[in-house]
Structure formats: C-alpha cells, structure tokens
Design an enzyme around this catalytic site. Structure first.
Site, PDB file in Angstrom:
ATOM      1  N   CYS A   2       1.117  -1.449   0.081  1.00 30.85           N
ATOM      2  CA  CYS A   2       0.394   0.038  -0.229  1.00 30.85           C
ATOM      3  C   CYS A   2       1.296   1.493   0.283  1.00 30.85           C
ATOM      4  O   CYS A   2       1.982   1.670   0.656  1.00 30.85           O
ATOM      5  CB  CYS A   2      -1.104  -0.362   0.987  1.00 30.85           C
ATOM      6  SG  CYS A   2      -1.856  -1.216   1.157  1.00 30.85           S
ATOM      7  N   ARG A  27       4.491  -0.757  -4.438  1.00 31.54           N
ATOM      8  CA  ARG A  27       3.799  -0.387  -3.077  1.00 31.54           C
ATOM      9  C   ARG A  27       3.085  -1.687  -2.972  1.00 31.54           C
ATOM     10  O   ARG A  27       2.324  -2.081  -2.338  1.00 31.54           O
ATOM     11  CB  ARG A  27       4.170   0.573  -2.307  1.00 31.54           C
ATOM     12  CG  ARG A  27       4.976   0.813  -2.033  1.00 31.54           C
ATOM     13  CD  ARG A  27       4.952   2.016  -1.192  1.00 31.54           C
ATOM     14  NE  ARG A  27       4.526   1.853   0.026  1.00 31.54           N
ATOM     15  CZ  ARG A  27       5.340   1.407   1.122  1.00 31.54           C
ATOM     16  NH1 ARG A  27       6.775   1.740   1.284  1.00 31.54           N
ATOM     17  NH2 ARG A  27       5.476   0.892   2.450  1.00 31.54           N
ATOM     18  N   TRP A  75      -2.568  -2.909  -2.150  1.00 23.86           N
ATOM     19  CA  TRP A  75      -2.141  -3.926  -1.590  1.00 23.86           C
ATOM     20  C   TRP A  75      -3.149  -4.999  -1.335  1.00 23.86           C
ATOM     21  O   TRP A  75      -3.083  -4.846   0.240  1.00 23.86           O
ATOM     22  CB  TRP A  75      -1.080  -4.331  -1.668  1.00 23.86           C
ATOM     23  CG  TRP A  75      -0.418  -5.794  -1.616  1.00 23.86           C
ATOM     24  CD1 TRP A  75       0.863  -6.277  -2.597  1.00 23.86           C
ATOM     25  CD2 TRP A  75      -0.412  -6.864  -0.827  1.00 23.86           C
ATOM     26  NE1 TRP A  75       0.625  -7.705  -2.618  1.00 23.86           N
ATOM     27  CE2 TRP A  75       0.998  -8.129  -1.529  1.00 23.86           C
ATOM     28  CE3 TRP A  75      -0.304  -6.866   0.579  1.00 23.86           C
ATOM     29  CZ2 TRP A  75       0.706  -9.095  -0.836  1.00 23.86           C
ATOM     30  CZ3 TRP A  75      -0.509  -8.065   1.239  1.00 23.86           C
ATOM     31  CH2 TRP A  75       0.276  -9.591   0.890  1.00 23.86           C
ATOM     32  N   ASN A 101      -2.308   2.241   5.698  1.00 19.62           N
ATOM     33  CA  ASN A 101      -1.136   0.900   4.916  1.00 19.62           C
ATOM     34  C   ASN A 101      -1.490   0.023   6.641  1.00 19.62           C
ATOM     35  O   ASN A 101      -0.942   1.259   7.517  1.00 19.62           O
ATOM     36  CB  ASN A 101       0.340   2.107   4.524  1.00 19.62           C
ATOM     37  CG  ASN A 101       0.464   0.871   4.228  1.00 19.62           C
ATOM     38  OD1 ASN A 101       0.342   0.056   4.654  1.00 19.62           O
ATOM     39  ND2 ASN A 101       2.100   1.618   4.304  1.00 19.62           N
ATOM     40  N   GLY A 102      -1.328  -0.594   6.721  1.00 18.54           N
ATOM     41  CA  GLY A 102      -0.746  -1.386   7.986  1.00 18.54           C
ATOM     42  C   GLY A 102      -2.116  -2.439   7.723  1.00 18.54           C
ATOM     43  O   GLY A 102      -2.981  -3.073   7.066  1.00 18.54           O
ATOM     44  N   GLU A 488      18.456 -18.182  -5.647  1.00 13.62           N
ATOM     45  CA  GLU A 488      18.059 -16.032  -6.321  1.00 13.62           C
ATOM     46  C   GLU A 488      17.466 -16.370  -7.721  1.00 13.62           C
ATOM     47  O   GLU A 488      16.362 -15.929  -7.663  1.00 13.62           O
ATOM     48  CB  GLU A 488      18.933 -15.196  -5.910  1.00 13.62           C
ATOM     49  CG  GLU A 488      19.062 -13.755  -6.713  1.00 13.62           C
ATOM     50  CD  GLU A 488      17.238 -13.261  -5.558  1.00 13.62           C
ATOM     51  OE1 GLU A 488      16.658 -13.406  -5.226  1.00 13.62           O
ATOM     52  OE2 GLU A 488      16.580 -12.286  -6.485  1.00 13.62           O
ATOM     53  N   LYS A 492      13.409 -15.158  -9.113  1.00  9.99           N
ATOM     54  CA  LYS A 492      12.882 -14.380 -10.054  1.00  9.99           C
ATOM     55  C   LYS A 492      12.702 -14.742 -11.642  1.00  9.99           C
ATOM     56  O   LYS A 492      11.833 -13.827 -11.841  1.00  9.99           O
ATOM     57  CB  LYS A 492      14.970 -13.945 -10.937  1.00  9.99           C
ATOM     58  CG  LYS A 492      15.018 -13.226 -10.388  1.00  9.99           C
ATOM     59  CD  LYS A 492      15.236 -11.366  -9.709  1.00  9.99           C
ATOM     60  CE  LYS A 492      14.357 -11.532  -8.512  1.00  9.99           C
ATOM     61  NZ  LYS A 492      15.248 -11.138  -7.389  1.00  9.99           N
ATOM     62  N   GLU A 495       8.835 -14.974  -9.804  1.00  3.50           N
ATOM     63  CA  GLU A 495       8.640 -13.507  -8.894  1.00  3.50           C
ATOM     64  C   GLU A 495       7.752 -13.311 -10.773  1.00  3.50           C
ATOM     65  O   GLU A 495       6.293 -12.219 -10.758  1.00  3.50           O
ATOM     66  CB  GLU A 495       9.328 -12.976  -8.797  1.00  3.50           C
ATOM     67  CG  GLU A 495       9.834 -13.117  -7.581  1.00  3.50           C
ATOM     68  CD  GLU A 495      10.747 -12.173  -6.838  1.00  3.50           C
ATOM     69  OE1 GLU A 495      10.554 -11.707  -6.251  1.00  3.50           O
ATOM     70  OE2 GLU A 495      11.898 -11.956  -7.809  1.00  3.50           O
ATOM     71  N   HIS A 511      18.256 -36.253  -4.991  1.00  3.73           N
ATOM     72  CA  HIS A 511      17.445 -36.793  -4.202  1.00  3.73           C
ATOM     73  C   HIS A 511      16.438 -36.395  -4.808  1.00  3.73           C
ATOM     74  O   HIS A 511      14.829 -36.227  -3.511  1.00  3.73           O
ATOM     75  CB  HIS A 511      18.019 -36.535  -2.592  1.00  3.73           C
ATOM     76  CG  HIS A 511      19.122 -36.855  -2.075  1.00  3.73           C
ATOM     77  ND1 HIS A 511      18.984 -38.159  -2.157  1.00  3.73           N
ATOM     78  CD2 HIS A 511      20.763 -36.735  -1.977  1.00  3.73           C
ATOM     79  CE1 HIS A 511      20.783 -38.274  -1.992  1.00  3.73           C
ATOM     80  NE2 HIS A 511      21.331 -37.333  -2.059  1.00  3.73           N
ATOM     81  N   LYS A 610       6.212  -4.505  -3.666  1.00  5.35           N
ATOM     82  CA  LYS A 610       8.321  -4.617  -3.471  1.00  5.35           C
ATOM     83  C   LYS A 610       8.535  -4.084  -2.009  1.00  5.35           C
ATOM     84  O   LYS A 610       8.944  -4.954  -1.629  1.00  5.35           O
ATOM     85  CB  LYS A 610       8.817  -2.869  -3.798  1.00  5.35           C
ATOM     86  CG  LYS A 610      10.200  -2.746  -3.960  1.00  5.35           C
ATOM     87  CD  LYS A 610      10.705  -3.489  -4.304  1.00  5.35           C
ATOM     88  CE  LYS A 610      11.898  -2.682  -4.549  1.00  5.35           C
ATOM     89  NZ  LYS A 610      12.775  -4.392  -5.282  1.00  5.35           N
TER      90      LYS A 610
HETATM   91  C1  G6P Z   1       9.384  -8.955  -1.021  1.00  9.76           C
HETATM   92  C2  G6P Z   1       9.629  -8.366  -2.233  1.00  9.76           C
HETATM   93  C3  G6P Z   1      11.089  -9.135  -2.854  1.00  9.76           C
HETATM   94  C4  G6P Z   1      12.133  -8.647  -1.447  1.00  9.76           C
HETATM   95  C5  G6P Z   1      11.231  -9.084   0.227  1.00  9.76           C
HETATM   96  C6  G6P Z   1      12.409  -8.676   1.437  1.00  9.76           C
HETATM   97  O1  G6P Z   1       8.887 -10.029  -1.157  1.00  9.76           O
HETATM   98  O2  G6P Z   1       9.102  -8.256  -3.430  1.00  9.76           O
HETATM   99  O3  G6P Z   1      11.642  -8.590  -4.124  1.00  9.76           O
HETATM  100  O4  G6P Z   1      13.344  -9.257  -1.743  1.00  9.76           O
HETATM  101  O5  G6P Z   1       9.813  -8.389   0.345  1.00  9.76           O
HETATM  102  O6  G6P Z   1      12.321  -7.125   1.083  1.00  9.76           O
HETATM  103  P1  G6P Z   1      13.320  -6.559   1.752  1.00  9.76           P
HETATM  104  O7  G6P Z   1      12.873  -4.982   1.479  1.00  9.76           O
HETATM  105  O8  G6P Z   1      13.099  -6.934   2.975  1.00  9.76           O
HETATM  106  O9  G6P Z   1      14.517  -6.884   1.557  1.00  9.76           O
END
Ligand code: G6P
Length: 615
Positions: A2, A27, A75, A101-102, A488, A492, A495, A511, A610
């Site tokens: 949000c 956000r 969000w 937001n929250g 990672e 990616k 996501e 395994h 994000k």
């Molecule tokens: C969300 C974002 C990720 C990020 C994660 C942790 O899931 O989409 O890209 O890695 O939060 O966020 P931070 O700001 O704590 O690194």
C-alpha cells in the site's frame, strides 16, 4: 504494501497525488483512489480497481479540483481488490476521508462495537473501522478531528500509516504512523506532502521529516507542521535534507525499471564499496559498524534475519562470514525466527538484511532480538528506513532506489556489503592472511567492469530466453556459495514470469528433482571454476543422461562444460568468494527477457509488492 500520498498547498492536489501514486505503485497495485476537497463541490472521492492508470482514466472527466487531497494504492490484505474496498474510505456522513497502510489487528472487536452503535460497514476492509471510530469519537466526545484521531489510535492494535482529511477543516491534514512508514515533505511555498516514502516528494522538495512510531503529524496551511505523540506530547520535528535525485527514480530510457536496475549494477556495486575499500593501502572499512568491529570479531555466533531476496543474500553472507571469520552464522527467515522462541542472548549479534528497511517480519525479528539483549545491526538500502533507525548500527548498501518489484541491484549490493563486513571482521580477528586479503580486495575492485562485460552478452541471453520462454518448470543448480544464487535465480523466474522454478544444491538434485527431468526441462547450472567444479560437471552429466536441457554459467574459456551444455553463458574469472556477484547477472537477464516475451508485467508482477509491511 500500500502506498500513501497526500498534499495540501496552493497547487491542484489531484495531479500531484496521481503522479505520486504512480511512483509508489510498486508498493501495491490492485486498486487506487484519491479524495480531494473542494470549497464548492465538497469531498470528491474517486476509486478504481486495478492500476493507478485505471483511476486516471476514470477520473479524467470528473471534477478533481481542490488544493487538498489524499490518495492510496492498495495491496489487498482484508477484502478483495475492488472499487468498494479501495481507499479512501469515507465516514457515513460524507464529511471525512481516510487512507491507511497496515493492518488493524483488533478490527473485529472494534467493528462489533461500532455496528452495535449503528454504524453500517460498506467494505470488507479492516481500515473502515478507523474512519467510523474517529467519527464516533468526534460525535460523542465533541472533539476536533485531530483529537479524535489521537483518541482512536489509543484503542487500535496493529500497524498503521494513515492520513485523514475532514471537511470541517479544509486547511489541515492529519497523519499518524505505527510500524508502517510515513514521510512528511516540507514544500517550498508553504505546501506539504505526505507519503509512504520520499519518491513522490523529491521532485518538489528535499526537506523531509521521517515520522516515528506512534506520532501524529498535523499539517496546516496556517500553522505549518506540528508533531505530537499519541499521548499528546508535542515534539520538535527533525527535518532532514535528502540527497535523492529525481533521475534515480525514473526509467531513464529503459523499457522497465527492472532492466534499468540490472544495468545499473556496475555503478551500484562501485557506489557500495566506494570509500570503503582501498586496494593500494590494503584497507577495508565500514564506517557504520566501526564501533562494533571488536564485538563482531569476538562474537561466538552471528544470526542473520531477512526475507525473500535479502534472505538469499544472507545465505551468501553465511558462506563468506564462516569461511573468512570462522564465526558460526545462522541464517533465518525473519518470519520463522520471530515465532519460534529462538534462543538468543546479549552475546549474540543479529544482522537484519533488508532492501526497503520496512519489511514487517524483519522488523519484528529485530525487535525480538533486541528485547533479549542482542546487538542488532542492519544492512539496508533505503536511507532513513525503519530498520536503519531501530538498529544499534549498520551499513547502507547505497544501491539507489530500487523500484522494480523483483530485486536485482539491491541483491548484489547486499552481497557486496556482506563481503566487506566479513573482510573487516576477518582482518580485526586475524583470521585472514595478507595475501588472501589483498587478492580478494583487488578482485572486488574489478567486479563492476566484469558485471559490465556480462551485461554486454544480453543479446545472447535474450536468445536463450526465447528458447525456454514456454517452459512450465525450471531447475537452478549450484554448489557452495552458488547455491544461494541458484535459489535467487529460481525466485526471479517465478516472481516475474510465473514459471515454476526451484533452486537446489546441485548434489541434492538426485534426491528428488531428478525425477522431474525430461527433454522439456531447462536446468540452469552454475558451473564456474572453483572448489566444486568437478562435482558440478558430474551433476551436469546426470542431467544430460536424463535428456534435460542444460544452460550453464561457466568461467570464460572453459572448454569442458561448453561441450556438454546445450547453451552456455561465459562470465569473467574472479575470486571464488565473489562469483555470486557475477553469476547472478545472467539469471536476472534470463528472467527479465522470459517475462517480457510472455507479456508479463515485469515491474509489477501479480500478487507481489516491493515492500511487505504486513506479516
Ligand atoms: C518482497 C519483495 C522482494 C524482497 C522481499 C524482502 O517480497 O518483493 O523483492 O526481497 O520483500 O524485502 P526487503 O525490503 O526486506 O529486502
């Protein structure tokens, strides 16, 4: 999670807020709304399911005039993303509007009470209780809006950043925060901005106040900014000057923020070690943790807490710290750590890694560690963020604003800081010899150029992406410090292109995941020269024996894997500790191109946000 924007001043509020919401759209982007107050037509509230652009189209023909307003991009947590659940929420009499937001954790009991007093709820959100609660207090206790907000917040449990706009005072916005970020921008012409972060503000002003938990800010056309605690004590606003430049938050000619951020890495990595590394003098240092170097060197154990991509960076950190400093490191998902009664005491050092510095679980894990007496340190990207403020000390990653939801340059910057930190502690402890130390820092300085060299291979990487864009599954394999990079890489792809992908330690493949391998299955393998090279070569053979397609990341000039793999991407040789900074780059590009070719929304992937400021 949000985004909030509000404006009061001499200009038209709607376009400023709309633009701000676009900047904050990373956000949350399931619905958006803006309420503006106009002396003639009153309180006009426009809300739309979908992206901010839907709201823009919808409001194009409406009366949006007014010099005070509040806006929100959502969000969803409580209630579906639709027009009704979108913010702002309006009081029953249509006199007040609120954005939030929250999460209000006790909303059920508050709602029950308000319903018993005759309030009718229109939405399924937790937020709606706030507007009715404020309204109720205002009516019953005959107090002004600001005081009603203050009283209401004293009975709220949960996290909030809110802004309230009331028709009875068109000269004032009332804002408050607890656990969700809120920044006040002090404009040049007596105007004020409120936002979840500074990005919607910086094109107007660099003077900002980061609000603290349980603070209420009143911005008034006549009286300016005043800050109170929710216990009603007035506080002196601490005004900070931001260095952030507007170009840093714009796409700068790239089609997507993610692509821009991938390409920024030669610079962001350099910005991260600038002033912290001197090859000639053989010196490494992080100003932010200077006072904690001895404590770190003497530590019996270090715990790293993080979420998402930052958790992967922590895993790379674990390899580096343990190898270089011989201090045992535990890497924890912040969300698990906080709820499992972890054994921590005042001898422990807990390092939180977070791009945004706002992730709710990471914050909570830190607070828990702090309450048990541990030293808490932070590695954050966003300057002034909540985590950077609650930690005892820490180091910024200096990667600049990261706007694409899928993290890229923040990851490489986190790994860079972790490397510098590990080297600093190792020097202090004497657990590294001069030759090794010099070799690593010399190589570190060359990393930006080597990243640039990999980026030059984008065309080839795009061609490989085109071959596998329709895959339904993918496997990413690596060993040692390449295992977190495999995780990672898989994250990616998941996501942004919605292809199911798994990262695995290469040897563990047999395994389980090996059962999935057939001629349709792309298997991305990190097979760079180093300790596990021969072992990885065997793993590649295992994949090939099952007709899997191997896309290998190899060290320049490696003829052996080149022969075996279906495709290969060469990366420059470097010190083994630093390979994650290079091997991750082709994976970022593969995911990016696959997502673009599949028509996915690269910068705003579905269901993600994000910055996750709720549990
Ligand atoms: C969300 C974002 C990720 C990020 C994660 C942790 O899931 O989409 O890209 O890695 O939060 O966020 P931070 O700001 O704590 O690194």
């Amino acid at each position: 999670m949000c985004g909030i924007v509000a404006y009061i001043g001499k200009e038209q509020a709607f376009p400023i807020i709309l633009k701000g919401l676009k900047r904050l759209e990373y956000r949350g982007y399931d619905s958006a709304g803006i309420a503006v107050l106009n002396n003639e037509s009153g309180l006009n509230n426009y809300k739309r399911q979908g992206k901010v652009s839907e709201l823009e189209d919808f409001s194009a023909e409406q009366d949006t005039s007014g010099t005070i307003g509040i806006g929100h991009t959502r969000w969803a947590t409580h209630g579906l993303p639709n027009n009704v659940n979108a913010h702002p929420h309006i009081s029953t009499d249509g006199e007040m509007a609120l954005i939030h937001n929250g999460i209000i954790e006790n909303y059920d009991s508050l709602k029950e009470e308000l319903v018993s007093r005759g309030y009718v709820f229109k939405s399924e959100t937790d937020t709606e209780v706030l507007i009715h609660l404020i309204d109720d207090i205002k009516t019953n206790e005959k107090v002004k809006t600001a005081e009603a907000v203050r009283i209401a917040l004293n009975s709220v449990i949960g996290a909030y950043a809110i802004v309230v706009l009331s028709k009875d005072n068109p000269n004032q916005l009332i804002a408050a925060r607890k656990s969700s970020p809120l920044v006040v921008g002090i404009g040049k012409n007596g105007d004020f901005f409120l936002a979840s972060d500074a990005t919607p503000i910086i094109e107007y002003t660099n003077e900002v106040v980061y609000m603290e938990d349980e603070e209420i800010a009143i911005v008034d056309r006549n009286e300016g900014l005043r800050i109170f605690s929710i216990q009603n004590q007035e506080k002196t606003p601490y005004i900070q000057h931001l260095e952030l430049q507007l170009e840093a938050i714009e796409k700068g000619g790239y089609e997507h923020f993610m692509l821009k951020e991938i390409h920024e890495q030669p610079r962001s990595i350099m910005d991260c070690f600038r002033g912290r590394l001197n090859v000639e003098d053989g010196w490494v240092g992080l100003g932010g943790i200077k006072d904690y170097e001895t404590k770190l060197a003497k530590a019996k154990r270090i715990i790293m807490v993080a979420c998402g991509t930052s958790w992967h960076a922590a895993l790379v950190g674990e390899y580096l710290f343990e190898d270089l400093t011989r201090i045992p490191v535990e890497v924890e998902y912040a969300s698990e750590f906080r709820y499992r009664n972890p054994i921590i005491n005042e001898n422990d050092i807990v390092i939180a890694i977070s791009q945004s510095g706002e992730t709710a679980d990471t914050m909570a894990a830190l607070n828990l560690a702090k309450s048990k007496g541990a030293t808490i340190l932070g590695i954050c990207n966003v300057v002034g963020s909540s985590i950077s403020r609650i930690t005892d000390a820490g180091s910024y990653t200096h990667a600049g604003p990261e706007i694409g939801v899928a993290s890229t340059k923040a990851f490489t910057a986190q790994v860079t800081v972790l490397t510098l930190m590990a080297l600093t502690i190792a020097r202090k402890k004497g657990s590294i010899n001069e030759t090794d130390f010099r070799r690593i820092i010399t190589e570190m300085e060359l990393i930006p150029d080597k990243v640039a060299k990999i980026l030059e291979k984008s065309k080839k990487i795009e061609e490989i992406a085109a071959i596998y864009k329709d895959a339904t599954n993918a496997l990413y394999l690596g060993r040692g410090n390449s295992f977190p990079v495999a995780l990672e890489g898989a994250l990616k792809l998941k996501e942004i292109s919605y292809i199911h992908a798994e990262g695995y330690p290469a040897a563990e493949m047999k395994h389980g995941p090996i059962a999935l391998i057939d001629e349709e299955m792309p298997v991305f393998v990190i097979a760079t020269k180093g300790t596990s090279y021969e072992k990885v070569v065997s793993n590649i053979q295992e994949v090939k024996a099952r007709k899997g397609k191997v896309i290998a990341i190899i060290t320049e000039g490696d003829a052996q894997v080149k022969e075996m793999a279906d495709h290969y991407i060469e990366i420059p040789d470097t010190h083994e500790y630093l390979t994650p900074l290079l091997t991750t780059i082709p994976f970022q590009l593969i995911s990016y191109y696959v997502a673009v070719m599949r028509g996915a929304n690269v910068d705003q992937p579905r269901n993600l946000a994000k910055s996750v400021t709720v549990e």
